[in-house]
Design a protein around this motif. Structure first.
Motif, PDB file in Angstrom:
ATOM      1  N   GLN A  60       0.835  -1.209   0.000  1.00 39.21           N
ATOM      2  CA  GLN A  60       0.000   0.000   0.000  1.00 39.21           C
ATOM      3  C   GLN A  60       0.867   1.255   0.000  1.00 39.21           C
ATOM      4  O   GLN A  60       0.602   2.199  -0.739  1.00 39.21           O
ATOM      5  CB  GLN A  60      -0.944  -0.006   1.211  1.00 39.21           C
ATOM      6  CG  GLN A  60      -1.855   1.210   1.277  1.00 39.21           C
ATOM      7  CD  GLN A  60      -2.797   1.312   0.090  1.00 39.21           C
ATOM      8  OE1 GLN A  60      -3.203   0.304  -0.494  1.00 39.21           O
ATOM      9  NE2 GLN A  60      -3.124   2.527  -0.295  1.00 39.21           N
ATOM     10  N   GLN A  61       1.897   1.276   0.806  1.00 42.78           N
ATOM     11  CA  GLN A  61       2.789   2.431   0.870  1.00 42.78           C
ATOM     12  C   GLN A  61       3.477   2.639  -0.481  1.00 42.78           C
ATOM     13  O   GLN A  61       3.603   3.777  -0.948  1.00 42.78           O
ATOM     14  CB  GLN A  61       3.840   2.238   1.969  1.00 42.78           C
ATOM     15  CG  GLN A  61       4.746   3.437   2.146  1.00 42.78           C
ATOM     16  CD  GLN A  61       5.760   3.224   3.259  1.00 42.78           C
ATOM     17  OE1 GLN A  61       5.759   2.185   3.924  1.00 42.78           O
ATOM     18  NE2 GLN A  61       6.618   4.188   3.467  1.00 42.78           N
ATOM     19  N   ARG A  63       2.315   1.812  -3.414  1.00 42.77           N
ATOM     20  CA  ARG A  63       1.314   2.339  -4.353  1.00 42.77           C
ATOM     21  C   ARG A  63       1.114   3.841  -4.143  1.00 42.77           C
ATOM     22  O   ARG A  63       1.037   4.600  -5.114  1.00 42.77           O
ATOM     23  CB  ARG A  63      -0.013   1.607  -4.168  1.00 42.77           C
ATOM     24  CG  ARG A  63      -0.005   0.222  -4.732  1.00 42.77           C
ATOM     25  CD  ARG A  63      -1.337  -0.459  -4.570  1.00 42.77           C
ATOM     26  NE  ARG A  63      -1.281  -1.810  -5.116  1.00 42.77           N
ATOM     27  CZ  ARG A  63      -2.028  -2.805  -4.704  1.00 42.77           C
ATOM     28  NH1 ARG A  63      -2.905  -2.627  -3.747  1.00 42.77           N
ATOM     29  NH2 ARG A  63      -1.910  -3.994  -5.257  1.00 42.77           N
ATOM     30  N   GLU A  64       1.017   4.241  -2.869  1.00 46.72           N
ATOM     31  CA  GLU A  64       0.823   5.662  -2.570  1.00 46.72           C
ATOM     32  C   GLU A  64       2.017   6.483  -3.044  1.00 46.72           C
ATOM     33  O   GLU A  64       1.845   7.555  -3.643  1.00 46.72           O
ATOM     34  CB  GLU A  64       0.595   5.861  -1.073  1.00 46.72           C
ATOM     35  CG  GLU A  64      -0.743   5.344  -0.591  1.00 46.72           C
ATOM     36  CD  GLU A  64      -0.901   5.371   0.924  1.00 46.72           C
ATOM     37  OE1 GLU A  64      -0.001   5.899   1.622  1.00 46.72           O
ATOM     38  OE2 GLU A  64      -1.918   4.857   1.399  1.00 46.72           O
ATOM     39  N   GLU A  65       3.217   5.988  -2.797  1.00 44.06           N
ATOM     40  CA  GLU A  65       4.420   6.708  -3.234  1.00 44.06           C
ATOM     41  C   GLU A  65       4.471   6.788  -4.765  1.00 44.06           C
ATOM     42  O   GLU A  65       4.847   7.817  -5.323  1.00 44.06           O
ATOM     43  CB  GLU A  65       5.675   6.047  -2.685  1.00 44.06           C
ATOM     44  CG  GLU A  65       5.838   6.233  -1.190  1.00 44.06           C
ATOM     45  CD  GLU A  65       7.006   5.455  -0.603  1.00 44.06           C
ATOM     46  OE1 GLU A  65       7.786   4.855  -1.376  1.00 44.06           O
ATOM     47  OE2 GLU A  65       7.138   5.457   0.621  1.00 44.06           O
ATOM     48  N   ILE A  68       2.028   9.405  -5.934  1.00 41.74           N
ATOM     49  CA  ILE A  68       2.569  10.750  -5.678  1.00 41.74           C
ATOM     50  C   ILE A  68       3.594  11.116  -6.750  1.00 41.74           C
ATOM     51  O   ILE A  68       3.583  12.248  -7.269  1.00 41.74           O
ATOM     52  CB  ILE A  68       3.167  10.832  -4.257  1.00 41.74           C
ATOM     53  CG1 ILE A  68       2.029  10.820  -3.231  1.00 41.74           C
ATOM     54  CG2 ILE A  68       4.053  12.063  -4.099  1.00 41.74           C
ATOM     55  CD1 ILE A  68       2.484  10.682  -1.790  1.00 41.74           C
ATOM     56  N   THR A  88      -4.747   9.159 -10.461  1.00 34.16           N
ATOM     57  CA  THR A  88      -3.900   8.670  -9.361  1.00 34.16           C
ATOM     58  C   THR A  88      -4.693   8.224  -8.147  1.00 34.16           C
ATOM     59  O   THR A  88      -4.136   7.596  -7.254  1.00 34.16           O
ATOM     60  CB  THR A  88      -2.918   9.766  -8.914  1.00 34.16           C
ATOM     61  OG1 THR A  88      -3.660  10.880  -8.401  1.00 34.16           O
ATOM     62  CG2 THR A  88      -2.008  10.186 -10.042  1.00 34.16           C
ATOM     63  N   LEU A  90      -5.596  10.089  -5.876  1.00 35.88           N
ATOM     64  CA  LEU A  90      -5.180  10.927  -4.750  1.00 35.88           C
ATOM     65  C   LEU A  90      -6.220  12.011  -4.528  1.00 35.88           C
ATOM     66  O   LEU A  90      -6.823  12.502  -5.486  1.00 35.88           O
ATOM     67  CB  LEU A  90      -3.822  11.580  -5.027  1.00 35.88           C
ATOM     68  CG  LEU A  90      -2.606  10.662  -5.083  1.00 35.88           C
ATOM     69  CD1 LEU A  90      -1.384  11.441  -5.571  1.00 35.88           C
ATOM     70  CD2 LEU A  90      -2.330  10.048  -3.719  1.00 35.88           C
ATOM     71  N   THR A  94      -4.322  16.764  -1.540  1.00 37.77           N
ATOM     72  CA  THR A  94      -2.946  16.245  -1.574  1.00 37.77           C
ATOM     73  C   THR A  94      -2.229  16.759  -2.827  1.00 37.77           C
ATOM     74  O   THR A  94      -1.062  17.162  -2.761  1.00 37.77           O
ATOM     75  CB  THR A  94      -2.954  14.703  -1.552  1.00 37.77           C
ATOM     76  OG1 THR A  94      -3.620  14.258  -0.382  1.00 37.77           O
ATOM     77  CG2 THR A  94      -1.538  14.138  -1.594  1.00 37.77           C
TER      78      THR A  94
END
Length: 100
Positions: A60-61, A63-65, A68, A88, A90, A94
């Motif tokens: 998950q981290q 994917r988020e990075e 971004i 994205t 997001l 953000t």
């Protein structure tokens, strides 16, 4: 004959006490073994769950990075906030923070 009866009575008492003591010792040992096995199994399951959760959190981290990084690249190309959010996933807030 009385001697034989007394002897048998003593033997019966000793046998009964021995059985009782054996059962008590067996229960104590059984509980000890059960606790050891339970602790070992709990540790194994805890490690397994921790690894699975850690792996999922890492994915998950990542994917988020990645999202971004994509958003930053899209901002450099002057793509609108709504479009970036759509691609994205997001939040627009953000994306606005990334643009500053």
């Amino acid at each position: 004959m009385k001697y034989e009866l007394d002897l048998y009575d003593k033997w019966s008492e000793g046998r009964a006490e021995g059985i009782k003591e054996g059962i008590e010792q067996g229960l104590e040992k059984g509980i000890e073994i059960g606790e050891e096995r339970g602790v070992a199994k709990g540790r194994e399951e805890g490690i397994e769950i921790g690894q699975t959760q850690g792996r999922q959190e890492g994915i998950q981290q990542g994917r988020e990075e990645g999202a971004i990084q994509i958003a930053i690249a899209m901002l450099r190309d002057n793509i609108g906030f709504e479009t970036i959010a759509q691609y994205t996933q997001l939040p627009i807030e953000t994306i606005k923070k990334l643009s500053q």
